[in-house]
Design a protein around this motif. Structure first.
Motif, PDB file in Angstrom:
ATOM      1  N   ALA A 831       0.806  -1.209   0.000  1.00 46.10           N
ATOM      2  CA  ALA A 831       0.000   0.000   0.000  1.00 46.10           C
ATOM      3  C   ALA A 831       0.840   1.260   0.000  1.00 46.10           C
ATOM      4  CB  ALA A 831      -0.920  -0.017   1.219  1.00 46.10           C
ATOM      5  N   GLN A 832       2.094   1.171   0.478  1.00 42.95           N
ATOM      6  CA  GLN A 832       2.902   2.371   0.584  1.00 42.95           C
ATOM      7  C   GLN A 832       3.803   2.590  -0.624  1.00 42.95           C
ATOM      8  OE1 GLN A 832       2.265   4.364   3.197  1.00 42.95           O
ATOM      9  NE2 GLN A 832       0.689   2.834   3.588  1.00 42.95           N
ATOM     10  N   ASN A 833       3.782   1.680  -1.574  1.00 40.32           N
ATOM     11  CA  ASN A 833       4.713   1.776  -2.706  1.00 40.32           C
ATOM     12  C   ASN A 833       3.951   1.788  -4.018  1.00 40.32           C
ATOM     13  OD1 ASN A 833       6.767   1.651  -4.517  1.00 40.32           O
ATOM     14  ND2 ASN A 833       7.551  -0.342  -3.878  1.00 40.32           N
ATOM     15  N   PRO A 834       4.031   2.860  -4.792  1.00 45.27           N
ATOM     16  CA  PRO A 834       3.288   2.916  -6.044  1.00 45.27           C
ATOM     17  C   PRO A 834       3.937   2.132  -7.162  1.00 45.27           C
ATOM     18  CG  PRO A 834       4.543   4.929  -5.774  1.00 45.27           C
ATOM     19  CD  PRO A 834       4.755   4.114  -4.530  1.00 45.27           C
ATOM     20  N   GLY A 835       5.042   1.430  -6.922  1.00 42.66           N
ATOM     21  CA  GLY A 835       5.705   0.675  -7.981  1.00 42.66           C
ATOM     22  C   GLY A 835       5.025  -0.649  -8.237  1.00 42.66           C
ATOM     23  N   GLY A 836       5.735  -1.519  -8.935  1.00 47.26           N
ATOM     24  CA  GLY A 836       5.197  -2.836  -9.241  1.00 47.26           C
ATOM     25  C   GLY A 836       4.877  -2.980 -10.701  1.00 47.26           C
ATOM     26  N   ALA A 837       4.835  -4.223 -11.151  1.00 49.54           N
ATOM     27  CA  ALA A 837       4.590  -4.495 -12.566  1.00 49.54           C
ATOM     28  C   ALA A 837       3.178  -4.104 -12.947  1.00 49.54           C
ATOM     29  CB  ALA A 837       4.827  -5.973 -12.839  1.00 49.54           C
ATOM     30  N   TYR A 893      -4.144  -0.696  -2.817  1.00 49.00           N
ATOM     31  CA  TYR A 893      -4.029  -1.029  -1.410  1.00 49.00           C
ATOM     32  C   TYR A 893      -3.921  -2.540  -1.307  1.00 49.00           C
ATOM     33  CZ  TYR A 893      -4.842   3.693   0.251  1.00 49.00           C
ATOM     34  OH  TYR A 893      -4.714   5.023   0.540  1.00 49.00           O
ATOM     35  N   ALA A 894      -2.801  -3.027  -0.802  1.00 50.18           N
ATOM     36  CA  ALA A 894      -2.505  -4.453  -0.792  1.00 50.18           C
ATOM     37  C   ALA A 894      -2.712  -5.029   0.606  1.00 50.18           C
ATOM     38  CB  ALA A 894      -1.075  -4.707  -1.255  1.00 50.18           C
ATOM     39  N   PHE A 895      -3.169  -6.291   0.621  1.00 51.07           N
ATOM     40  CA  PHE A 895      -3.439  -6.973   1.875  1.00 51.07           C
ATOM     41  C   PHE A 895      -2.923  -8.409   1.769  1.00 51.07           C
ATOM     42  CE2 PHE A 895      -6.514  -3.638   1.364  1.00 51.07           C
ATOM     43  CZ  PHE A 895      -6.553  -3.034   2.613  1.00 51.07           C
ATOM     44  N   ALA A 896      -2.370  -8.880   2.863  1.00 53.28           N
ATOM     45  CA  ALA A 896      -1.927 -10.270   2.959  1.00 53.28           C
ATOM     46  C   ALA A 896      -3.007 -11.070   3.681  1.00 53.28           C
ATOM     47  CB  ALA A 896      -0.612 -10.348   3.717  1.00 53.28           C
ATOM     48  N   VAL A 897      -3.423 -12.171   3.060  1.00 51.66           N
ATOM     49  CA  VAL A 897      -4.490 -12.999   3.612  1.00 51.66           C
ATOM     50  C   VAL A 897      -3.895 -14.352   3.992  1.00 51.66           C
ATOM     51  CG1 VAL A 897      -6.799 -13.930   3.249  1.00 51.66           C
ATOM     52  CG2 VAL A 897      -6.092 -11.851   2.032  1.00 51.66           C
ATOM     53  N   THR A 898      -4.080 -14.750   5.231  1.00 52.83           N
ATOM     54  CA  THR A 898      -3.570 -16.040   5.709  1.00 52.83           C
ATOM     55  C   THR A 898      -4.669 -16.755   6.477  1.00 52.83           C
ATOM     56  OG1 THR A 898      -2.713 -15.034   7.747  1.00 52.83           O
ATOM     57  CG2 THR A 898      -1.195 -15.209   5.876  1.00 52.83           C
ATOM     58  N   ALA A 899      -4.504 -18.064   6.603  1.00 52.00           N
ATOM     59  CA  ALA A 899      -5.455 -18.874   7.368  1.00 52.00           C
ATOM     60  C   ALA A 899      -4.689 -19.888   8.199  1.00 52.00           C
ATOM     61  CB  ALA A 899      -6.427 -19.583   6.426  1.00 52.00           C
ATOM     62  N   ASP A 900      -5.175 -20.163   9.396  1.00 49.17           N
ATOM     63  CA  ASP A 900      -4.476 -21.112  10.263  1.00 49.17           C
ATOM     64  C   ASP A 900      -4.888 -22.549   9.978  1.00 49.17           C
ATOM     65  OD1 ASP A 900      -7.035 -20.967  11.308  1.00 49.17           O
ATOM     66  OD2 ASP A 900      -6.374 -21.003  13.402  1.00 49.17           O
ATOM     67  N   LYS A 901      -5.951 -22.749   9.185  1.00 47.72           N
ATOM     68  CA  LYS A 901      -6.389 -24.072   8.750  1.00 47.72           C
ATOM     69  C   LYS A 901      -6.847 -23.964   7.296  1.00 47.72           C
ATOM     70  CE  LYS A 901      -7.960 -25.670  13.323  1.00 47.72           C
ATOM     71  NZ  LYS A 901      -7.709 -24.421  14.046  1.00 47.72           N
ATOM     72  N   LYS A 929      -1.746 -15.040   0.703  1.00 49.78           N
ATOM     73  CA  LYS A 929      -2.303 -14.523  -0.549  1.00 49.78           C
ATOM     74  C   LYS A 929      -2.276 -13.005  -0.473  1.00 49.78           C
ATOM     75  CE  LYS A 929      -5.195 -15.157  -4.224  1.00 49.78           C
ATOM     76  NZ  LYS A 929      -4.984 -16.070  -5.359  1.00 49.78           N
ATOM     77  N   ILE A 930      -1.640 -12.368  -1.468  1.00 52.91           N
ATOM     78  CA  ILE A 930      -1.611 -10.906  -1.540  1.00 52.91           C
ATOM     79  C   ILE A 930      -2.676 -10.449  -2.527  1.00 52.91           C
ATOM     80  CG2 ILE A 930      -0.202  -8.864  -1.955  1.00 52.91           C
ATOM     81  CD1 ILE A 930       0.797 -10.587   0.328  1.00 52.91           C
ATOM     82  N   VAL A 931      -3.565  -9.604  -2.061  1.00 51.27           N
ATOM     83  CA  VAL A 931      -4.609  -9.058  -2.929  1.00 51.27           C
ATOM     84  C   VAL A 931      -4.601  -7.544  -2.822  1.00 51.27           C
ATOM     85  CG1 VAL A 931      -6.078 -11.104  -2.761  1.00 51.27           C
ATOM     86  CG2 VAL A 931      -6.379  -9.223  -1.140  1.00 51.27           C
ATOM     87  N   ARG A 932      -5.116  -6.905  -3.841  1.00 53.76           N
ATOM     88  CA  ARG A 932      -5.227  -5.444  -3.838  1.00 53.76           C
ATOM     89  C   ARG A 932      -6.692  -5.046  -3.965  1.00 53.76           C
ATOM     90  NH1 ARG A 932      -0.095  -3.487  -4.372  1.00 53.76           N
ATOM     91  NH2 ARG A 932       1.386  -4.730  -5.575  1.00 53.76           N
ATOM     92  N   PHE A 933      -6.978  -3.847  -3.502  1.00 54.08           N
ATOM     93  CA  PHE A 933      -8.331  -3.304  -3.610  1.00 54.08           C
ATOM     94  C   PHE A 933      -8.320  -2.113  -4.551  1.00 54.08           C
ATOM     95  CE2 PHE A 933     -11.724  -0.360  -2.469  1.00 54.08           C
ATOM     96  CZ  PHE A 933     -12.828  -1.200  -2.518  1.00 54.08           C
ATOM     97  N   PHE A 934      -9.334  -2.081  -5.434  1.00 51.94           N
ATOM     98  CA  PHE A 934      -9.507  -0.965  -6.369  1.00 51.94           C
ATOM     99  C   PHE A 934     -10.939  -0.473  -6.280  1.00 51.94           C
ATOM    100  CE2 PHE A 934      -6.113  -3.588  -8.040  1.00 51.94           C
ATOM    101  CZ  PHE A 934      -5.137  -2.655  -8.339  1.00 51.94           C
ATOM    102  N   ALA A 935     -11.073   0.818  -6.091  1.00 50.57           N
ATOM    103  CA  ALA A 935     -12.400   1.418  -6.006  1.00 50.57           C
ATOM    104  C   ALA A 935     -12.918   1.731  -7.401  1.00 50.57           C
ATOM    105  CB  ALA A 935     -12.357   2.699  -5.173  1.00 50.57           C
ATOM    106  N   ARG A 936     -14.230   1.710  -7.567  1.00 45.43           N
ATOM    107  CA  ARG A 936     -14.840   2.158  -8.811  1.00 45.43           C
ATOM    108  C   ARG A 936     -14.676   3.665  -8.944  1.00 45.43           C
ATOM    109  NH1 ARG A 936     -20.664  -0.685  -9.478  1.00 45.43           N
ATOM    110  NH2 ARG A 936     -20.710   0.809 -11.188  1.00 45.43           N
ATOM    111  N   SER A 937     -14.443   4.103 -10.174  1.00 44.61           N
ATOM    112  CA  SER A 937     -14.120   5.507 -10.385  1.00 44.61           C
ATOM    113  C   SER A 937     -14.937   6.077 -11.522  1.00 44.61           C
ATOM    114  CB  SER A 937     -12.619   5.650 -10.706  1.00 44.61           C
ATOM    115  OG  SER A 937     -12.320   6.935 -11.194  1.00 44.61           O
TER     116      SER A 937
END
Length: 962
Positions: A831-837, A893-901, A929-937
């Protein structure tokens, strides 16, 4: 030409009432009644049933206007209605100027002699479609089949009248839509004035398009008032122009594209214009100075049509999404006097491409292909069917259209079918498809009915076809015109098959009469008009259809080896999802399964006390008979019992994604035998339980996320049959691919038991089985109920796709309470870095789980033993794997998703409206799992990085009774 819009100051009332209310134009009477507080929200609760009185009334609209000074001096002034819905009498200052009877036609009248400088009154009376068409039914003396016409809800009993009106069929109800028979000024109304000459139409006819050159003809239609005569005709584009002296070779009325064929042998000379500080660019050409076979054009007042031949060297071709850039040209056509002054001008935007519908016999003589070829490249069509986005058409904004088309492109689609029970879409729809590289299968507006065959009706349709062909023919996205939806297969004229039982309703004489009308419309009039006004465009009489043979072989009864297929045994016949595996045609143009919208959409049309499967509101918002019970019966077959109604809603989406996703994968792994997969349907016209992958509000269901994964241009599919696993790689891109398939066996605790790698070399557009293994060899000593197989595909060092294989059915998967964590990602790719492919699929990671073979931009993937998780890949310890998200839409905005099971169907929710880069996925412990969120514009791009507000996750374990 001078234009004055007439969109302001409108009022309306019922013809039998006195009070006028403010009206919106373009608009509908239902919308105007709602805005004035006269009716409640038509989509809420069971209000639909209470609003059926509206279509029984006549409605009046009027406005007053002063004439613009620019129009006062024009020699000719027309009033133009781009759309009147449907039966309308139009008066200007008390004079009848238009009597409309077709929603799909453009209506124009010369009103120069009726206009005043000030205080003009424009008055329109819309006649009730019900009162207008009931007498036609009585006159005909027999009922015509129209199973989706909800005449009973409309208070008409079994008197179905929708087929008599040239009006959107879905307005009368469908098995996913309400019955709202609208009236109103549904498209723009304006005055157009000119003196001397105006260009009324330009068609850029594409005679031959290759990578070397595009041989084109500008078919031009002009109107002259006799006061001036053009001296030159000029066509300009980005890097060139062509010019001719007047008079020119005529091509016949309507700029139909007649005249002599234009070939390279008599093309005008082309060359390089003087470069201004830069080198030659594709599409640059000299003005042409010679011409071919010209005859005199008339000098008197009237309409003249003519053609100007020219060539574009090294054109930038238009490609669909996945094969290249959807390059577009703007051609500026002008008529000039001898001094070069522009007398009239018109701009046309189009793309240069060659499209062919290839219907060719198989080598064994047992079938024939049905595939689209774009610029010589066979294309596997991936997409969905499109219906109107609203029951009230004028409520659909450009932003809503863009959301749909951008969502299609983001889900890796390259085709949408504009279904024949709606409308010929607004210009913006096709413009967006042009820009996004989405091919369009375009139906004419006929669906699931037998239509009248009298001369007046047929002539009305012919003019409708001309209007819409001329309006839409420059759009490169349109690759097929289809006569109708499902009428041929419903009637089945040839042979003994009963079809849908329609023929049983009539005597043999009546049957022949009705089929004669069908043939006149779909086998004669429409193909003739397509050939005349869109030369070179493909035409297909009905969908589905096997062959155009006028005999028993024509009808697409069952799944055949010819033509296109609508496969509905899954759903309508309640057959299991597994039947998708054995029912694959050459082009699957319809198939699907229903689900409910997400809970917040349902909460928007139903109060809490109606949150039950068989409540009045849920049944009112389920238009497919026993659809709710059918969803439940499939859920009972494939899933555990939901713990409450909210859980049922979410599980219905997971169920839909599993079922329809299975069909998508089966179709793709049968390439090139099958060359198209269009599920039913991408969108909704109101909030409802339906087959859509996005609900009425544009919220992506689980199916849309599944489509995004399953329609990837380079994908892996695993076929399980008879104890054998076959690993398919499907590569749709027009370049070779080299990579590897890494296969891993794990258990539900995340422990990896073994892995192996298969090299993958794919030719352009190839589908191949790259590996075969028995289940016994794959599993080794691991029990089926403990095993998960994960296949990761990388190409040129970039991750492309992942598939997971379970060895037990969905009801037997080990579900238990699970903790799912969703944490913001900081730093690179977060979320803090505007770079990336960004950009092409090589940068679109789409959220696949993987560990190695990584390229730049995948740094967030932790290999086993790095950072957290430890252990060797095959050493039996739990290895953490981080899945990058789809970065194709840019940083977010990126989020890391994890599960314990083990977590099945992990569903992410956000407080804000928008989409995630991936959703509805499975997780093993130790995976991230890394996911990003994009708002409708509403800005320049459809989706933008933005804060989602509160984000949380649920999974199947939260929805079922454990």
């Amino acid at each position: 030409m001078h234009t004055q819009l007439l969109l302001e100051g409108w009022t309306f009332k019922a013809s039998d009432e006195e009070t006028w209310f403010p009206a919106k134009v373009p608009g509908t009477v239902h919308g105007d009644l709602l805005r004035n507080g006269i009716i409640p929200n038509p989509f809420y609760g069971t209000n639909e049933k209470d609003l059926q009185w509206i279509d029984k009334k006549d409605w009046e609209y009027r406005t007053f206007f002063d004439l613009d000074d620019s129009l006062s001096s024009c020699n000719r002034t027309d009033i133009v209605f781009d759309g009147l819905d449907t039966y309308a009498d139009v008066y200007l200052n008390g004079r009848l100027i238009v009597r409309a009877d077709n929603m799909f036609r453009t209506w124009r009248a010369d009103v120069k002699g009726f206009l005043r400088k000030e205080d003009n009154e424009l008055f329109i009376r819309f006649r009730s479609p019900v009162k207008e068409d009931l007498p036609k039914l009585e006159k005909l003396g027999l009922s015509l089949p129209a199973g989706n016409d909800d005449s009973a809800l409309g208070g008409l009993g079994d008197r179905k009248i929708s087929m008599f009106a040239r009006k959107a069929p879905y307005h009368y109800g469908w098995d996913w839509g309400p019955r709202f028979v609208t009236s109103g000024i549904w498209r723009e109304v304006r005055l157009e004035g000119f003196s001397g000459v105006r260009i009324s139409d330009v068609f850029i006819r594409q005679n031959e398009v290759t990578a070397q050159h595009a041989l084109l003809t500008a078919d031009i239609e002009a109107e002259l008032d006799g006061s001036v005569m053009p001296a030159k005709v000029r066509v300009r584009w980005d890097y060139g122009e062509a010019c001719r002296e007047w008079p020119l070779r005529q091509t016949g009325a309507g700029a139909a594209g007649g005249g002599k064929p234009f070939t390279a042998e008599h093309a005008c000379a082309v060359g390089e214009l003087a470069a201004v500080g830069r080198g030659l660019e594709p599409g640059r050409a000299f003005a042409c100075e010679t011409s071919s076979a010209y005859e005199s054009a008339p000098a008197a007042a009237g309409t003249v049509s003519f053609g100007l031949d020219f060539a574009v060297p090294q054109p930038r071709l238009w490609w669909c999404r996945g094969l290249g850039e959807p390059n577009l040209y703007t051609f500026r056509v002008s008529l000039e006097d001898r001094n070069g002054n522009v007398l009239a001008e018109r701009h046309v935007r189009t793309g240069l491409r060659f499209v062919r519908l290839a219907i060719e016999p198989d080598a064994d003589g047992q079938g024939s292909s049905f595939r689209f070829e774009l610029n010589g490249v066979p294309v596997f069509a991936k997409g969905a069917n499109h219906i109107p986005n609203d029951s009230f058409l004028t409520e659909v904004t450009r932003q809503r259209y863009r959301h749909e088309i951008a969502s299609a492109a983001d889900a890796n689609m390259n085709m949408l079918r504009v279904w024949g029970g709606g409308i010929y879409e607004q210009d913006v729809f096709y413009e967006l498809c042009d820009e996004y590289g989405i091919m369009v299968w375009q139906d004419f507006m006929f669906a699931c009915s037998i239509y009248p065959g009298d001369e007046a009706f047929l002539e009305n349709v012919r003019r409708e076809a001309v209007d819409n062909l001329k309006r839409l023919r420059n759009h490169p996205s349109i690759v097929l015109w289809c006569g109708n939806n499902e009428i041929d297969v419903a009637w089945v004229h040839y042979g003994e098959h009963p079809g849908w039982g329609w023929k049983d309703l009539y005597t043999k004489e009546q049957e022949e009469m009705l089929w004669e009308g069908y043939g006149a419309l779909f086998h004669r009039i429409l193909p003739e008009e397509v050939a005349k006004h869109a030369p070179g465009a493909a035409y297909w009489p009905s969908s589905p259809m096997a062959m155009w043979t006028e005999d028993e072989r024509q009808h697409a009864v069952g799944v055949q080896r010819h033509g296109d297929v609508h496969y509905w045994n899954v759903w309508h016949n309640a057959e299991p999802f597994e039947h998708y595996d054995d029912n694959v045609g050459r082009f699957m143009s319809e198939y699907g399964f229903q689900s409910f919208p997400e809970p917040r959409t349902v909460e928007g049309y139903a109060p809490e006390e109606q949150m039950a499967l068989e409540s009045d509101v849920m049944l009112a918002h389920q238009k497919n008979g026993h659809g709710n019970r059918l969803i439940k019966s499939y859920m009972d077959r494939y899933m555990r019992e939901p713990k409450d109604f909210r859980s049922f809603l979410l599980m219905s989406q997971a169920l839909q994604a599993e079922g329809v996703g299975r069909a998508m994968e089966v179709h793709r792994r049968n390439k090139p035998y099958c060359m198209g997969s269009l599920y039913w349907q991408i969108n909704d016209c109101w909030p409802v339980a339906s087959w859509s992958s996005m609900d009425y509000h544009g919220r992506w269901k689980a199916l849309h996320y599944a489509a995004k994964r399953l329609y990837r241009d380079t994908a892996v599919a695993v076929e399980q049959a008879d104890g054998v696993l076959r690993f398919h790689v499907i590569h749709d891109r027009n370049v070779p691919a080299c990579g590897e398939l890494r296969i891993r066996l794990a258990d539900y605790a995340g422990k990896e038991h073994k892995s192996w790698t298969i090299p993958v070399i794919m030719a352009a557009g190839e589908r191949a089985v790259v590996h075969v293994a028995t289940e016994a060899d794959v599993l080794g000593g691991l029990a089926r109920e403990q095993a998960v197989l994960i296949a990761d595909l990388t190409v040129d060092g970039s991750w492309r796709d992942e598939k997971r294989v379970y060895f037990v059915d969905g009801k037997s998967l080990p579900l238990e309470p699970v903790t799912i964590r969703v944490e913001p990602v900081q730093g690179e790719g977060g979320a803090q870095n505007p770079g990336g492919a960004q950009g092409g699929e090589g940068a679109q990671n789409h959220g696949g789980i993987r560990k190695d073979g990584l390229s730049r931009g995948d740094d967030s993937v932790r290999r086993p033993g790095a950072a957290r998780g430890g252990g060797a890949a095959n050493g039996g310890s739990t290895a953490e794997r981080v899945a990058p998200c789809d970065e194709g839409a840019g940083p977010g905005y990126a989020f890391a998703v994890t599960a314990d099971k083990f977590a099945r169907h992990v569903r992410l929710f956000a407080e804000a409206e928008g989409i995630f880069s991936d959703n509805d996925f499975d997780l093993l412990p130790g995976e991230t799992k890394i996911v990003r969120f994009f708002a409708r514009s509403d800005g320049e791009t459809a989706f933008v990085p933005a804060s989602p507000g509160r984000v949380w996750a649920e999974s199947m374990a939260d929805w079922v009774k454990l």
